[in-house]
Design a protein around this motif. Structure first.
Motif, PDB file in Angstrom:
ATOM      1  N   GLU A  34      35.705  44.158 -32.148  1.00  0.00           N
ATOM      2  CA  GLU A  34      34.471  44.012 -32.890  1.00  0.00           C
ATOM      3  C   GLU A  34      33.820  42.663 -32.652  1.00  0.00           C
ATOM      4  OE1 GLU A  34      35.402  44.687 -36.951  1.00  0.00           O
ATOM      5  OE2 GLU A  34      36.283  46.638 -36.549  1.00  0.00           O
ATOM      6  N   LEU A  35      34.595  41.717 -32.158  1.00  0.00           N
ATOM      7  CA  LEU A  35      34.106  40.359 -32.016  1.00  0.00           C
ATOM      8  C   LEU A  35      34.473  39.824 -30.644  1.00  0.00           C
ATOM      9  CD1 LEU A  35      32.856  37.907 -33.494  1.00  0.00           C
ATOM     10  CD2 LEU A  35      35.151  37.333 -34.227  1.00  0.00           C
ATOM     11  N   TYR A  36      33.515  39.205 -29.977  1.00  0.00           N
ATOM     12  CA  TYR A  36      33.770  38.597 -28.670  1.00  0.00           C
ATOM     13  C   TYR A  36      33.911  37.099 -28.862  1.00  0.00           C
ATOM     14  CZ  TYR A  36      33.112  36.996 -23.925  1.00  0.00           C
ATOM     15  OH  TYR A  36      33.280  36.389 -22.712  1.00  0.00           O
ATOM     16  N   MET A  37      35.027  36.539 -28.415  1.00  0.00           N
ATOM     17  CA  MET A  37      35.259  35.102 -28.554  1.00  0.00           C
ATOM     18  C   MET A  37      35.631  34.511 -27.202  1.00  0.00           C
ATOM     19  SD  MET A  37      37.294  34.734 -32.135  1.00  0.00           S
ATOM     20  CE  MET A  37      37.008  32.983 -32.177  1.00  0.00           C
ATOM     21  N   THR A  38      35.120  33.319 -26.965  1.00  0.00           N
ATOM     22  CA  THR A  38      35.470  32.595 -25.749  1.00  0.00           C
ATOM     23  C   THR A  38      36.621  31.645 -26.048  1.00  0.00           C
ATOM     24  OG1 THR A  38      33.917  30.813 -26.210  1.00  0.00           O
ATOM     25  CG2 THR A  38      33.073  32.691 -24.956  1.00  0.00           C
ATOM     26  N   THR A  39      37.161  31.056 -25.011  1.00  0.00           N
ATOM     27  CA  THR A  39      38.230  30.075 -25.171  1.00  0.00           C
ATOM     28  C   THR A  39      37.740  28.875 -25.975  1.00  0.00           C
ATOM     29  OG1 THR A  39      39.083  30.756 -23.029  1.00  0.00           O
ATOM     30  CG2 THR A  39      39.914  28.692 -23.911  1.00  0.00           C
ATOM     31  N   GLU A  40      36.500  28.485 -25.735  1.00  0.00           N
ATOM     32  CA  GLU A  40      35.938  27.356 -26.465  1.00  0.00           C
ATOM     33  C   GLU A  40      35.822  27.670 -27.958  1.00  0.00           C
ATOM     34  OE1 GLU A  40      31.789  25.084 -26.175  1.00  0.00           O
ATOM     35  OE2 GLU A  40      33.109  24.790 -24.459  1.00  0.00           O
ATOM     36  N   ASP A  41      35.505  28.908 -28.308  1.00  0.00           N
ATOM     37  CA  ASP A  41      35.436  29.309 -29.721  1.00  0.00           C
ATOM     38  C   ASP A  41      36.807  29.190 -30.387  1.00  0.00           C
ATOM     39  OD1 ASP A  41      32.724  29.926 -29.528  1.00  0.00           O
ATOM     40  OD2 ASP A  41      33.138  32.012 -28.983  1.00  0.00           O
ATOM     41  N   ILE A  42      37.837  29.597 -29.687  1.00  0.00           N
ATOM     42  CA  ILE A  42      39.194  29.529 -30.235  1.00  0.00           C
ATOM     43  C   ILE A  42      39.621  28.079 -30.427  1.00  0.00           C
ATOM     44  CG2 ILE A  42      41.618  30.066 -29.782  1.00  0.00           C
ATOM     45  CD1 ILE A  42      40.551  32.578 -28.282  1.00  0.00           C
ATOM     46  N   ILE A  43      39.353  27.235 -29.423  1.00  0.00           N
ATOM     47  CA  ILE A  43      39.701  25.819 -29.529  1.00  0.00           C
ATOM     48  C   ILE A  43      38.919  25.166 -30.659  1.00  0.00           C
ATOM     49  CG2 ILE A  43      39.578  23.582 -28.350  1.00  0.00           C
ATOM     50  CD1 ILE A  43      40.245  25.082 -25.769  1.00  0.00           C
ATOM     51  N   SER A  44      37.647  25.518 -30.800  1.00  0.00           N
ATOM     52  CA  SER A  44      36.847  24.913 -31.872  1.00  0.00           C
ATOM     53  C   SER A  44      37.381  25.292 -33.243  1.00  0.00           C
ATOM     54  CB  SER A  44      35.376  25.310 -31.739  1.00  0.00           C
ATOM     55  OG  SER A  44      35.188  26.668 -32.063  1.00  0.00           O
ATOM     56  N   ASP A  45      37.857  26.528 -33.412  1.00  0.00           N
ATOM     57  CA  ASP A  45      38.442  26.933 -34.691  1.00  0.00           C
ATOM     58  C   ASP A  45      39.714  26.152 -35.003  1.00  0.00           C
ATOM     59  OD1 ASP A  45      36.456  28.732 -35.225  1.00  0.00           O
ATOM     60  OD2 ASP A  45      37.595  30.494 -34.601  1.00  0.00           O
ATOM     61  N   ILE A  46      40.454  25.794 -33.965  1.00  0.00           N
ATOM     62  CA  ILE A  46      41.694  25.052 -34.170  1.00  0.00           C
ATOM     63  C   ILE A  46      41.423  23.593 -34.515  1.00  0.00           C
ATOM     64  CG2 ILE A  46      43.781  24.201 -33.011  1.00  0.00           C
ATOM     65  CD1 ILE A  46      43.752  26.853 -31.405  1.00  0.00           C
ATOM     66  N   VAL A  47      40.501  22.945 -33.802  1.00  0.00           N
ATOM     67  CA  VAL A  47      40.292  21.508 -33.982  1.00  0.00           C
ATOM     68  C   VAL A  47      39.159  21.169 -34.953  1.00  0.00           C
ATOM     69  CG1 VAL A  47      41.226  20.948 -31.711  1.00  0.00           C
ATOM     70  CG2 VAL A  47      38.777  21.292 -31.976  1.00  0.00           C
ATOM     71  N   PHE A  48      38.432  22.144 -35.470  1.00  0.00           N
ATOM     72  CA  PHE A  48      37.294  21.885 -36.354  1.00  0.00           C
ATOM     73  C   PHE A  48      37.659  21.042 -37.571  1.00  0.00           C
ATOM     74  CE2 PHE A  48      34.307  22.867 -39.723  1.00  0.00           C
ATOM     75  CZ  PHE A  48      33.095  22.694 -39.095  1.00  0.00           C
ATOM     76  N   PRO A  49      38.731  21.355 -38.312  1.00  0.00           N
ATOM     77  CA  PRO A  49      39.052  20.525 -39.481  1.00  0.00           C
ATOM     78  C   PRO A  49      39.345  19.065 -39.127  1.00  0.00           C
ATOM     79  CG  PRO A  49      40.286  22.576 -39.544  1.00  0.00           C
ATOM     80  CD  PRO A  49      39.629  22.506 -38.209  1.00  0.00           C
ATOM     81  N   TRP A  66      26.729  17.921 -38.738  1.00  0.00           N
ATOM     82  CA  TRP A  66      27.049  17.664 -37.342  1.00  0.00           C
ATOM     83  C   TRP A  66      27.206  18.989 -36.623  1.00  0.00           C
ATOM     84  CZ3 TRP A  66      31.745  19.224 -35.233  1.00  0.00           C
ATOM     85  CH2 TRP A  66      32.742  19.574 -36.134  1.00  0.00           C
ATOM     86  N   GLN A  67      26.965  18.969 -35.325  1.00  0.00           N
ATOM     87  CA  GLN A  67      27.022  20.181 -34.502  1.00  0.00           C
ATOM     88  C   GLN A  67      27.985  19.973 -33.345  1.00  0.00           C
ATOM     89  OE1 GLN A  67      23.090  20.833 -33.055  1.00  0.00           O
ATOM     90  NE2 GLN A  67      22.256  21.365 -35.054  1.00  0.00           N
ATOM     91  N   TRP A  68      28.737  21.019 -33.076  1.00  0.00           N
ATOM     92  CA  TRP A  68      29.634  21.053 -31.920  1.00  0.00           C
ATOM     93  C   TRP A  68      28.765  21.267 -30.693  1.00  0.00           C
ATOM     94  CZ3 TRP A  68      35.081  21.616 -31.324  1.00  0.00           C
ATOM     95  CH2 TRP A  68      35.496  22.119 -30.107  1.00  0.00           C
ATOM     96  N   THR A  69      28.876  20.385 -29.695  1.00  0.00           N
ATOM     97  CA  THR A  69      28.077  20.548 -28.475  1.00  0.00           C
ATOM     98  C   THR A  69      28.907  21.199 -27.380  1.00  0.00           C
ATOM     99  OG1 THR A  69      26.800  18.596 -29.054  1.00  0.00           O
ATOM    100  CG2 THR A  69      26.627  19.370 -26.809  1.00  0.00           C
ATOM    101  N   ARG A  70      29.997  20.533 -26.981  1.00  0.00           N
ATOM    102  CA  ARG A  70      30.858  21.115 -25.955  1.00  0.00           C
ATOM    103  C   ARG A  70      32.158  20.342 -25.828  1.00  0.00           C
ATOM    104  NH1 ARG A  70      30.652  19.330 -20.422  1.00  0.00           N
ATOM    105  NH2 ARG A  70      29.781  17.265 -20.325  1.00  0.00           N
ATOM    106  N   ILE A  71      33.124  20.966 -25.165  1.00  0.00           N
ATOM    107  CA  ILE A  71      34.389  20.300 -24.860  1.00  0.00           C
ATOM    108  C   ILE A  71      34.182  19.483 -23.587  1.00  0.00           C
ATOM    109  CG2 ILE A  71      36.782  20.637 -24.173  1.00  0.00           C
ATOM    110  CD1 ILE A  71      36.785  23.191 -25.817  1.00  0.00           C
ATOM    111  N   VAL A  72      34.521  18.208 -23.655  1.00  0.00           N
ATOM    112  CA  VAL A  72      34.333  17.319 -22.510  1.00  0.00           C
ATOM    113  C   VAL A  72      35.592  17.274 -21.654  1.00  0.00           C
ATOM    114  CG1 VAL A  72      33.812  14.964 -21.805  1.00  0.00           C
ATOM    115  CG2 VAL A  72      32.647  15.953 -23.775  1.00  0.00           C
ATOM    116  N   ASP A  73      36.761  17.169 -22.322  1.00  0.00           N
ATOM    117  CA  ASP A  73      37.992  16.998 -21.562  1.00  0.00           C
ATOM    118  C   ASP A  73      39.179  17.485 -22.391  1.00  0.00           C
ATOM    119  OD1 ASP A  73      39.618  16.188 -19.442  1.00  0.00           O
ATOM    120  OD2 ASP A  73      39.899  14.173 -20.259  1.00  0.00           O
TER     121      ASP A  73
END
Length: 105
Positions: A34-49, A66-73
């Motif tokens: 039902e939901l499409y998630m990318t690797t970046e979405d999963i990482i953001s859910d883990i490190v968001f707090p 604040w807004q999440w822009t992208r993973i740099v490294d």
């Protein structure tokens, strides 16, 4: 002679009934997520707090916008952990305009 007739009859019976034995495979329903998630979405859910705590600490609890822009490294450590560098855009709480500050967490 009698054995030969039995073998012929047995062969005829096997030949006759074998094509009618069919096997139908069980129907498998296709699972559609039902939901499409990318690797970046999963990482953001883990490190968001963690990022949220660091942003609040860095900006003295003045900024919650604040807004999440992208993973740099992403770096792998010897202790089987990862360091993630994330680019974010912070808007100071007292600023009502579009004056975002780019930051690296």
């Amino acid at each position: 002679m009698m054995v030969k007739q039995y073998i012929i009859i047995l062969g005829f019976i096997l030949f006759t009934f074998t094509p009618f034995q069919t096997v139908e495979a069980a129907k498998v329903s296709k699972y559609e997520p039902e939901l499409y998630m990318t690797t970046e979405d999963i990482i953001s859910d883990i490190v968001f707090p963690t990022i949220d705590k660091k942003v609040l600490k860095e900006y003295n609890n003045n900024s919650t916008d604040w807004q999440w822009t992208r993973i740099v490294d992403i770096d792998y450590n010897d202790n089987h952990s990862y360091d993630v560098a994330v680019r974010i855009r912070v808007n100071p709480k007292n600023d009502k305009g579009d004056n975002y500050i780019d930051d690296l967490v």
